[in-house]
Design a protein around this motif. Structure first.
Motif, short mmCIF file in Angstrom:
data_model
loop_
_atom_site.label_atom_id
_atom_site.label_comp_id
_atom_site.label_asym_id
_atom_site.label_seq_id
_atom_site.Cartn_x
_atom_site.Cartn_y
_atom_site.Cartn_z
N TRP A 169 12.32 -25.90 2.10
CA TRP A 169 12.22 -27.02 1.12
C TRP A 169 12.64 -26.52 -0.25
N TYR A 170 12.21 -25.33 -0.62
CA TYR A 170 12.44 -24.78 -1.97
C TYR A 170 13.95 -24.65 -2.22
N ASP A 171 14.66 -24.09 -1.24
CA ASP A 171 16.11 -23.93 -1.38
C ASP A 171 16.82 -25.29 -1.42
N HIS A 172 16.31 -26.20 -0.61
CA HIS A 172 16.97 -27.52 -0.50
C HIS A 172 16.90 -28.27 -1.82
N VAL A 173 15.68 -28.44 -2.34
CA VAL A 173 15.54 -29.25 -3.56
C VAL A 173 16.20 -28.56 -4.77
N THR A 174 16.12 -27.23 -4.83
CA THR A 174 16.72 -26.55 -5.99
C THR A 174 18.24 -26.46 -5.85
N GLY A 175 18.73 -26.31 -4.61
CA GLY A 175 20.17 -26.28 -4.39
C GLY A 175 20.83 -27.57 -4.84
N TRP A 176 20.21 -28.67 -4.46
CA TRP A 176 20.76 -29.97 -4.86
C TRP A 176 20.59 -30.19 -6.37
N TRP A 177 19.49 -29.70 -6.93
CA TRP A 177 19.24 -29.84 -8.38
C TRP A 177 20.32 -29.10 -9.18
N GLU A 178 20.67 -27.92 -8.70
CA GLU A 178 21.75 -27.17 -9.37
C GLU A 178 23.07 -27.91 -9.27
N LYS A 179 23.31 -28.48 -8.12
CA LYS A 179 24.57 -29.21 -7.94
C LYS A 179 24.67 -30.35 -8.95
N LYS A 180 23.55 -31.00 -9.19
CA LYS A 180 23.52 -32.13 -10.14
C LYS A 180 24.00 -31.71 -11.53
N GLN A 181 23.81 -30.45 -11.87
CA GLN A 181 24.19 -30.01 -13.21
C GLN A 181 25.72 -30.02 -13.39
N THR A 182 26.46 -29.95 -12.27
CA THR A 182 27.93 -29.91 -12.40
C THR A 182 28.63 -31.09 -11.75
N TYR A 183 27.93 -31.81 -10.89
CA TYR A 183 28.56 -32.93 -10.17
C TYR A 183 27.94 -34.22 -10.68
N SER A 184 28.70 -34.98 -11.46
CA SER A 184 28.09 -36.09 -12.19
C SER A 184 27.80 -37.30 -11.31
N ASN A 185 28.38 -37.37 -10.14
CA ASN A 185 28.14 -38.53 -9.27
C ASN A 185 26.92 -38.35 -8.37
N ASP A 273 0.10 -22.47 -4.09
CA ASP A 273 0.47 -22.53 -5.52
C ASP A 273 1.05 -21.21 -6.01
N GLU A 274 0.45 -20.13 -5.55
CA GLU A 274 0.93 -18.81 -5.99
C GLU A 274 2.35 -18.55 -5.47
N ASP A 275 2.54 -18.85 -4.21
CA ASP A 275 3.85 -18.67 -3.58
C ASP A 275 4.89 -19.62 -4.22
N TYR A 276 4.43 -20.82 -4.54
CA TYR A 276 5.31 -21.84 -5.14
C TYR A 276 5.84 -21.36 -6.49
N ARG A 277 4.93 -20.82 -7.29
CA ARG A 277 5.33 -20.33 -8.63
C ARG A 277 6.44 -19.29 -8.51
N LEU A 278 6.29 -18.40 -7.54
CA LEU A 278 7.32 -17.36 -7.36
C LEU A 278 8.64 -17.97 -6.92
N LYS A 279 8.56 -18.84 -5.91
CA LYS A 279 9.80 -19.38 -5.34
C LYS A 279 10.52 -20.31 -6.32
N MET A 280 9.77 -20.95 -7.21
CA MET A 280 10.37 -21.96 -8.10
C MET A 280 10.49 -21.44 -9.54
N LYS A 281 10.36 -20.15 -9.72
CA LYS A 281 10.30 -19.64 -11.10
C LYS A 281 11.64 -19.76 -11.85
N ASN A 282 12.74 -19.85 -11.12
CA ASN A 282 14.04 -19.88 -11.80
C ASN A 282 14.65 -21.27 -11.92
#
Ligand code: A3P
Length: 291
Positions: A169-185, A273-282
């Motif tokens: 889940w962590y890779d999925h939501v953040t991967g798409w979030w990063e894409k949003k920064q460069t793909y305006s559609n 929560d502890e694991d989440y903070r690590l995985k989502m820190k960047n």
């Protein structure tokens, strides 16, 4: 009828998958997107069906009411990478409508390149990890094409390790979030915002799509796509799918934010929560677990 075999996970280019989503891989990768296609991308159980139905109602609710009454949502908005009982890619190829609405759970790096080449509009829906995990657990229990989820505690550990279908889940939501920064559609939506104010989110969707609808029309879409209405509607509640056992857990289960509180123990919540903070820190991506 005999229960079909449950699938098993394997590593597929670094992502946990099952054969039901990889057996048609080359054809999926060679899918020919058209510039007006709209891709609905989500991690499983983030509100895919809800947003698919809203888009279908917006585009075709007025012009083709018979479509709403007779074609299940999974054939109106085909699931690109699924292979059983028939390839979603073939359904997408043959869709008679414009725009074509197409669903995918693929992580961003697996999306067929023609969607990017054609600059297609993409709607991504994300849901907070805790509720997403709970919903996915129950889905695994009722859907006999999913791997056996085991008990909640086992499942939660696997979810945190990304050992579930479509991977982390962590890779999925953040991967798409990063894409949003460069793909305006790309329109990035949150399940929690939909629960808070679905009318506002339908407005935002219409704005993104450049879709003009009257206030009355938008109101109709918002009402028809309410949880209770979709739960009663055979064309949106998945009751027509033979390998799902709704007695174990209905597809339209609760439709809420915060059901995780009924599942997580205090210790599980702390570990999570502890694991989440690590995985989502960047990432700058933020979720709400209550509304
Ligand atoms: P729950 O299991 O928490 O109830 P997907 O379509 O991506 O598989 O997501 C399914 C989840 O979205 C389920 O969550 C389902 O109940 C919820 N859902 C579907 N339609 C909804 C609606 N109209 N309002 C609120 N939740 C909805």
């Amino acid at each position: 009828m005999a229960t079909p075999p449950r699938s098993t996970l394997f590593d597929f280019h670094g992502v946990s998958m099952t054969k039901y989503f990889t057996d048609n891989w080359d054809n999926v990768q060679n899918f020919k997107a058209r510039p007006d296609d709209i891709l609905i991308a989500t991690y499983p159980k983030a509100g895919t069906t809800w947003v698919s139905y809203i888009l279908d109602l917006l585009y075709f609710g007025k012009t083709s009411p018979e479509r709403q009454a007779s074609i299940p949502i999974y054939d109106r908005v085909p699931f690109l990478e699924i292979c059983v009982p028939y390839p979603g890619k073939d359904v997408a190829d043959k869709l008679p409508t414009t725009p074509r609405l197409i669903k995918t759970h693929l992580p961003v790096q697996f999306v067929p390149k023609s969607f990017w080449e054609q600059n297609c509009r993409i709607v991504y829906v994300a849901r907070n990890a805790k509720d997403n995990a709970v919903s996915y657990f129950h889905f695994g229990r009722m859907n006999h094409r999913q791997p056996d989820p085991g008990d909640w505690s086992t499942y939660l550990k696997n979810f945190m390790k990304g050992k579930v279908v479509f991977g982390s889940w962590y890779d999925h939501v953040t991967g798409w979030w990063e894409k949003k920064q460069t793909y305006s559609n790309l329109h990035y939506m949150f399940f929690e915002n939909m629960i808070e104010d679905s009318g506002r989110e339908v407005d935002r969707l219409c704005f993104f799509l450049g879709f003009s609808a009257s206030a009355e029309e938008k109101e109709r879409v918002t009402t028809e796509s309410k949880f209770d209405n979709m739960k009663q509607n055979k064309m949106t509640n998945y009751s027509t799918v033979e390998f799902m056992n709704h007695k174990v857990s209905p597809f339209m289960r609760k439709g809420k934010v915060g059901d995780w509180k009924n599942h997580f123990t205090v210790a599980q919540n702390e570990d999570f929560d502890e694991d989440y903070r690590l995985k989502m820190k960047n990432t700058t991506l933020q979720f709400r677990t209550v509304v």
